[in-house]
Design a protein around this motif. Sequence first.
Motif, mmCIF file in Angstrom:
data_model
loop_
_atom_site.group_PDB
_atom_site.id
_atom_site.type_symbol
_atom_site.label_atom_id
_atom_site.label_comp_id
_atom_site.label_asym_id
_atom_site.label_seq_id
_atom_site.Cartn_x
_atom_site.Cartn_y
_atom_site.Cartn_z
ATOM 1 N N ASP A 203 2.979 3.741 -9.695
ATOM 2 C CA ASP A 203 3.806 4.034 -10.858
ATOM 3 C C ASP A 203 5.256 3.620 -10.663
ATOM 4 N N ASN A 204 5.589 3.187 -9.441
ATOM 5 C CA ASN A 204 6.952 2.698 -9.169
ATOM 6 C C ASN A 204 7.027 1.227 -9.604
ATOM 7 N N VAL A 205 7.295 1.030 -10.868
ATOM 8 C CA VAL A 205 7.238 -0.315 -11.452
ATOM 9 C C VAL A 205 8.250 -1.248 -10.805
ATOM 10 N N ARG A 206 9.452 -0.778 -10.610
ATOM 11 C CA ARG A 206 10.491 -1.645 -10.057
ATOM 12 C C ARG A 206 10.140 -2.099 -8.646
ATOM 13 N N ALA A 207 9.593 -1.195 -7.835
ATOM 14 C CA ALA A 207 9.222 -1.566 -6.462
ATOM 15 C C ALA A 207 8.070 -2.565 -6.462
ATOM 16 N N VAL A 208 7.056 -2.276 -7.326
ATOM 17 C CA VAL A 208 5.917 -3.209 -7.390
ATOM 18 C C VAL A 208 6.397 -4.588 -7.836
ATOM 19 N N ARG A 209 7.302 -4.600 -8.837
ATOM 20 C CA ARG A 209 7.840 -5.876 -9.325
ATOM 21 C C ARG A 209 8.607 -6.599 -8.228
ATOM 22 N N ALA A 210 9.377 -5.868 -7.432
ATOM 23 C CA ALA A 210 10.153 -6.470 -6.349
ATOM 24 C C ALA A 210 9.239 -7.081 -5.297
ATOM 25 N N LEU A 211 8.141 -6.338 -4.974
ATOM 26 C CA LEU A 211 7.203 -6.877 -3.974
ATOM 27 C C LEU A 211 6.533 -8.145 -4.486
ATOM 28 N N ASP A 212 6.198 -8.183 -5.761
ATOM 29 C CA ASP A 212 5.593 -9.392 -6.335
ATOM 30 C C ASP A 212 6.556 -10.579 -6.256
ATOM 31 N N LEU A 213 7.823 -10.327 -6.577
ATOM 32 C CA LEU A 213 8.813 -11.410 -6.505
ATOM 33 C C LEU A 213 8.997 -11.901 -5.073
ATOM 34 N N ILE A 214 9.000 -10.953 -4.128
ATOM 35 C CA ILE A 214 9.129 -11.350 -2.722
ATOM 36 C C ILE A 214 7.929 -12.200 -2.297
ATOM 37 N N GLY A 215 6.736 -11.810 -2.710
ATOM 38 C CA GLY A 215 5.533 -12.571 -2.367
ATOM 39 C C GLY A 215 5.571 -13.972 -2.946
ATOM 40 N N GLN A 216 5.971 -14.073 -4.222
ATOM 41 C CA GLN A 216 6.051 -15.389 -4.847
ATOM 42 C C GLN A 216 7.092 -16.276 -4.149
ATOM 43 N N SER A 217 8.230 -15.658 -3.783
ATOM 44 C CA SER A 217 9.285 -16.419 -3.108
ATOM 45 C C SER A 217 8.829 -16.893 -1.742
ATOM 46 N N VAL A 218 8.053 -16.042 -1.048
ATOM 47 C CA VAL A 218 7.541 -16.457 0.265
ATOM 48 C C VAL A 218 6.592 -17.638 0.117
ATOM 49 N N GLU A 219 5.723 -17.549 -0.880
ATOM 50 C CA GLU A 219 4.800 -18.670 -1.108
ATOM 51 C C GLU A 219 5.567 -19.949 -1.461
ATOM 52 N N ARG A 220 6.617 -19.780 -2.280
ATOM 53 C CA ARG A 220 7.409 -20.950 -2.660
ATOM 54 C C ARG A 220 8.118 -21.542 -1.442
ATOM 55 N N LEU A 221 8.701 -20.662 -0.612
ATOM 56 C CA LEU A 221 9.364 -21.151 0.597
ATOM 57 C C LEU A 221 8.385 -21.836 1.530
ATOM 58 N N ARG B 24 0.827 -1.206 0.000
ATOM 59 C CA ARG B 24 0.000 0.000 0.000
ATOM 60 C C ARG B 24 0.867 1.264 0.000
ATOM 61 N N ALA B 25 2.050 1.144 0.576
ATOM 62 C CA ALA B 25 2.912 2.339 0.666
ATOM 63 C C ALA B 25 3.637 2.643 -0.635
ATOM 64 N N VAL B 26 3.792 1.655 -1.476
ATOM 65 C CA VAL B 26 4.525 1.865 -2.726
ATOM 66 C C VAL B 26 3.574 2.442 -3.773
ATOM 67 N N ALA B 27 4.053 3.477 -4.441
ATOM 68 C CA ALA B 27 3.230 4.112 -5.471
ATOM 69 C C ALA B 27 3.049 3.162 -6.653
#
Length: 494
Positions: free
Chosen positions: A302-320, A297-300
Motif C-alpha cells: 500500500d506504500n505507493v510512493r515506495a513501490v513506484r520508487a523501486l520500479d523506477l530504480i529497477g528500470q534505471s538499472v536495466e537502462r544503465l 518484499r520489505a515494502v508494503a
Amino acid sequence: MPRLGLWRGSFAVKLASIALIFAVVPVLIYLQLETVETQRNALMLRLAQEQGKLAGEALFPLLEQFSPRNADRIDPVVRRLGEGGMSIKVLFRPAQSNGARNFLLVASAPETGPQQARPAMDRLVESGVLAHLAASCEGRAPLALRLAGIQEGGELLTYLAPHATRLGCWVVLTAQPTGTLPEQVIGRPYWQSPDLQVAASIYLLMAVLVLSIFTDAWGNLRRFQGVARSVVRGEAKVSFVEGNRVPELAEVAAELDSMVATLKRSEGLLRQAAEENAHALKAPLAVISQSLEPLGRAVAPDNVRAVRALDLIGQSVERLDGLVSTIRRTDETIAALIDRPRDRVDASALLNRLGRGYIRMAAERSVGLDMGVAAGLWISGSDEMLEVIAENLLDNAIDFSPPGGRISMDLRQENGMALLRVRDNGPGVPEGELERIFERHVSQRGKAEGGQVEHYGLGLWIVRRNAEAMGGKAWAAGAPGGGLEVSVALPLGD
C-alpha cells in the motif's frame, strides 16, 4: 581538372618524362653536332685539297724544265712543300710507256728510301690510283682528280695533279696523314669520335644516376605499400625499416614502424579499457539489482510512493546495464577499426545458423523471414563482427516490419566481394536521410517500431564501422515496392 592535377603529381609520369627527355635530348644534340661536324670536315677536306693543288702548281714549272742536269732541284722544293705535314709524291711516266705500272717515283716528302719505294708504288697500283692517272695522262679523264677516302699507308689521298709534257706525264700526288684529320674525313662515322664517346659515356652515367634516384625512391614506396598491406592483413614480423632500401628514408621508416606500434598499443588499451569499464560498472549495477528484490518484499504494497520508487530504480538499472553494454560494443568497434580482424570466416554457415534463430523470433512478431544465403562463401574478418552486423540488420528489419510483413536476408558473391543484403517492407527512409542513419545516436523508431524500448541509435553505426574494420563498406537504399534495403560488402577470404 582534378584528374589532370593527379597526373601532374604522379611519380610514375614524372619518371617516364625524365626517361623520355634523357632519350630524346642526346639524339637532337647528336644530329645538330653531326651536321656541324660534317660541314667542318668538308671545309677541312677542301682546304687539304687546295693545299695539294697549290703544291702541284708550284712544282709544274720545274717539271716543264726537267732534265738530268737540273733533277736535283726538285727534291728541295718537294721537301719544303711537305714541311706542314703534307705528304707529296712526284711520279713520272715516259712518253713511250703505257699502263699504270710504268710510273716512276721521282721525289717524295717525307723522303722514301729505295726499300720503301717499291711497296709504296704497289699500294698505289692496288688502290687504283695509278689507273686513274694513266687515263688522265692519255686525256680520257680530268687532269685534276680528287679522290677522298682512299687510304695509303696511314694517309688519306686528297689530290691528284697530272701534268703532261713532251717527255711524258708527270703526276703530283698529295696526301694528309690520317692523324691530322677528323674521324669523318677519313671515312669513320661521327659517333666513333673519341670526344663524342667520352661525352656520351658521361651523359649516360648522369642519366643512370638520375634515373636510379627516381627508380630507387619509387621502388621504396612500392615496398612501403607492400609492408602497409601486410600490416593491414595482420601479418607478423613485418617492418618498414626492413623493407627500406634508401638510407635517407630510414628515419621515415622508423617513424612509420613507431606509428604502427602505437596504434596497436592504442587498440589493446582501448579494448582493455572497455572491458575494465564494463566490469567496473556492471558489478555495482548487479549489486543494486540484487538488492532491489529484498527491498521490494520489505515494502508494503500500500506504500505507493515506495513501490513506484523501486520500479523506477529497477528500470534505471536495466537502462544503465544496456547502456554499459552498448558503450562496450562501441569501444570494441572503434578498436577493431585500428586493428582490423583477419580471420577466415565461413559466412554462409554463420548466417544460416543465425537466420534459423531469427525465423522463430520474426514469427513471434508475425513477420516472415526469407533466406537466400549462397553456400561456400568465406570472408576475411571476424565471425563475431559479422554476427553483430547480421543481428543489427535483422533486428532493425523486424522492428520496422508491420505484422504480416516479410523480410529477406541474402548473401552472394558480387564484384569480387561477399554481398550481404537485408530488405524489409516497412515505412522506409527518405532518400536524404539514407546516409544519416549510419551516424551515431540517430534513430527513427516510433512507438509502432519498438519505440517503447530504449534505443541509442548505434545499430547501423556499428554495422558500417564493423564492415569498414573488415575492409568492406555498408550503404542503404530504398527497397523496391517500399521499405529499406541495407547492403554490406565484405572481402572474400583467401
